[in-house]
Scaffold this motif. Sequence first.
Motif, mmCIF file in Angstrom:
data_model
loop_
_atom_site.group_PDB
_atom_site.id
_atom_site.type_symbol
_atom_site.label_atom_id
_atom_site.label_comp_id
_atom_site.label_asym_id
_atom_site.label_seq_id
_atom_site.Cartn_x
_atom_site.Cartn_y
_atom_site.Cartn_z
ATOM 1 N N THR A 1 -38.564 -50.317 -41.148
ATOM 2 C CA THR A 1 -38.186 -51.334 -40.160
ATOM 3 C C THR A 1 -39.398 -52.058 -39.580
ATOM 4 N N SER A 2 -40.593 -51.480 -39.766
ATOM 5 C CA SER A 2 -41.801 -52.135 -39.252
ATOM 6 C C SER A 2 -42.254 -53.194 -40.247
ATOM 7 N N GLU A 3 -42.283 -54.425 -39.801
ATOM 8 C CA GLU A 3 -42.597 -55.536 -40.698
ATOM 9 C C GLU A 3 -44.096 -55.792 -40.811
ATOM 10 N N ILE A 4 -44.844 -55.367 -39.816
ATOM 11 C CA ILE A 4 -46.284 -55.604 -39.860
ATOM 12 C C ILE A 4 -47.025 -54.285 -39.684
ATOM 13 N N ARG A 5 -48.293 -54.293 -40.038
ATOM 14 C CA ARG A 5 -49.113 -53.088 -40.018
ATOM 15 C C ARG A 5 -49.222 -52.486 -38.621
ATOM 16 N N GLU A 6 -49.354 -53.321 -37.602
ATOM 17 C CA GLU A 6 -49.520 -52.822 -36.237
ATOM 18 C C GLU A 6 -48.279 -52.077 -35.770
ATOM 19 N N GLU A 7 -47.115 -52.583 -36.135
ATOM 20 C CA GLU A 7 -45.878 -51.895 -35.758
ATOM 21 C C GLU A 7 -45.795 -50.525 -36.423
ATOM 22 N N GLU A 8 -46.233 -50.457 -37.668
ATOM 23 C CA GLU A 8 -46.192 -49.180 -38.391
ATOM 24 C C GLU A 8 -47.113 -48.156 -37.744
ATOM 25 N N ILE A 9 -48.268 -48.600 -37.278
ATOM 26 C CA ILE A 9 -49.209 -47.683 -36.619
ATOM 27 C C ILE A 9 -48.604 -47.128 -35.336
ATOM 28 N N ILE A 10 -47.911 -47.972 -34.590
ATOM 29 C CA ILE A 10 -47.291 -47.527 -33.338
ATOM 30 C C ILE A 10 -46.106 -46.605 -33.617
ATOM 31 N N LEU A 11 -45.341 -46.929 -34.661
ATOM 32 C CA LEU A 11 -44.166 -46.127 -34.987
ATOM 33 C C LEU A 11 -44.516 -44.780 -35.617
ATOM 34 N N SER A 12 -45.687 -44.687 -36.215
ATOM 35 C CA SER A 12 -46.051 -43.498 -36.980
ATOM 36 C C SER A 12 -45.948 -42.190 -36.189
ATOM 37 N N PRO A 13 -46.559 -42.086 -34.992
ATOM 38 C CA PRO A 13 -46.442 -40.808 -34.265
ATOM 39 C C PRO A 13 -45.013 -40.479 -33.861
ATOM 40 N N ILE A 14 -44.237 -41.510 -33.528
ATOM 41 C CA ILE A 14 -42.838 -41.283 -33.148
ATOM 42 C C ILE A 14 -42.041 -40.787 -34.350
ATOM 43 N N ALA A 15 -42.264 -41.425 -35.493
ATOM 44 C CA ALA A 15 -41.535 -41.049 -36.706
ATOM 45 C C ALA A 15 -41.878 -39.628 -37.141
ATOM 46 N N GLU A 16 -43.162 -39.289 -37.107
ATOM 47 C CA GLU A 16 -43.566 -37.947 -37.525
ATOM 48 C C GLU A 16 -43.102 -36.890 -36.529
ATOM 49 N N TYR A 17 -43.075 -37.261 -35.260
ATOM 50 C CA TYR A 17 -42.537 -36.351 -34.243
ATOM 51 C C TYR A 17 -41.064 -36.067 -34.523
ATOM 52 N N LEU A 18 -40.314 -37.112 -34.810
ATOM 53 C CA LEU A 18 -38.896 -36.934 -35.129
ATOM 54 C C LEU A 18 -38.717 -36.090 -36.387
ATOM 55 N N ARG A 19 -39.591 -36.300 -37.364
ATOM 56 C CA ARG A 19 -39.497 -35.528 -38.602
ATOM 57 C C ARG A 19 -39.643 -34.030 -38.320
ATOM 58 N N ILE A 20 -40.704 -33.670 -37.586
ATOM 59 C CA ILE A 20 -40.952 -32.257 -37.286
ATOM 60 C C ILE A 20 -39.827 -31.681 -36.427
ATOM 61 N N LEU A 21 -39.410 -32.450 -35.431
ATOM 62 C CA LEU A 21 -38.348 -31.982 -34.536
ATOM 63 C C LEU A 21 -37.051 -31.736 -35.297
ATOM 64 N N LEU A 22 -36.694 -32.652 -36.166
ATOM 65 C CA LEU A 22 -35.462 -32.495 -36.942
ATOM 66 C C LEU A 22 -35.580 -31.369 -37.962
ATOM 67 N N TYR A 23 -36.773 -31.180 -38.518
ATOM 68 C CA TYR A 23 -36.991 -30.029 -39.401
ATOM 69 C C TYR A 23 -36.685 -28.724 -38.654
ATOM 70 N N ILE A 24 -37.222 -28.628 -37.442
ATOM 71 C CA ILE A 24 -37.019 -27.412 -36.643
ATOM 72 C C ILE A 24 -35.538 -27.206 -36.346
ATOM 73 N N VAL A 25 -34.865 -28.282 -35.972
ATOM 74 C CA VAL A 25 -33.429 -28.195 -35.668
ATOM 75 C C VAL A 25 -32.646 -27.722 -36.894
ATOM 76 N N ILE A 26 -32.982 -28.263 -38.051
ATOM 77 C CA ILE A 26 -32.268 -27.890 -39.281
ATOM 78 C C ILE A 26 -32.504 -26.425 -39.629
ATOM 79 N N VAL A 27 -33.745 -25.970 -39.500
ATOM 80 C CA VAL A 27 -34.049 -24.569 -39.817
ATOM 81 C C VAL A 27 -33.297 -23.626 -38.878
ATOM 82 N N ILE A 28 -33.311 -23.938 -37.591
ATOM 83 C CA ILE A 28 -32.601 -23.092 -36.624
ATOM 84 C C ILE A 28 -31.101 -23.100 -36.902
ATOM 85 N N PHE A 29 -30.556 -24.276 -37.196
ATOM 86 C CA PHE A 29 -29.131 -24.372 -37.511
ATOM 87 C C PHE A 29 -28.792 -23.571 -38.769
ATOM 88 N N ALA A 30 -29.657 -23.666 -39.784
ATOM 89 C CA ALA A 30 -29.417 -22.939 -41.033
ATOM 90 C C ALA A 30 -29.455 -21.429 -40.809
#
Length: 207
Positions: A133-162
């Motif tokens: 969804t990030s159309e320019i490089r600057e947006e991707e840099i800002i979104l990166s920590p949020i996206a990776e945070y969500l990735r780790i958080l959702l991984y944890i949720v899935i493991v606990i649920f499993a």
Amino acid sequence: MSSFYDILFSVVIAVIIILVGYLIGRLMKYLIESSLKRTGFDNWLKKFTIGRALDKAGYSASEFFALVTSWFLYAFFILLGFEYIFINLNLGYFSSLILTIMKVYLWGLAKVIIIVIPGFILVDSFVGYIYSTSEIREEEIILSPIAEYLRILLYIVIVIFALDRSGMEVQVLESAMSPIIWGLTAVMIIVSVSIIISRMFKSNKSS
């Protein structure tokens, strides 16, 4: 008390069960590995974190799933063989113990794998969509920590649920993960804010 011939007969039948299980496991391993390789599953899974992790570990996706399936079958038939011995010799305690191992641990581990792998793939797809969804490089840099945070958080949720679906106790794990999640949240906020402030300073200097 069981006679020697009863014990011998039970052991022979158990060995036959285990050998049949071994042959079935070998056959399933070959069929799964060859089928997945033909469909291009290996290259497809490399698009996701779990596929790249398997590749780094020296396994293709087809090899991994074929190997896991075969070992599950080996374990199942070995336990089934012992279960036959214990039932035939009227050893109720050991029979119930084998059934518990099969139900709680073997089937529980299978459920964990069945939930975790598709779950991780869905998470990676979702995070990939966020990046797209990030159309320019600057947006991707800002979104990166949020996206990776969500990735780790959702991984944890899935493991606990499993683990919870597998029948394992997860209360202690949930308590242990709580400070980790809060720590990840704090790091994500700090990194995101620092990136935004840094971008603001750079834009002010350039203007």
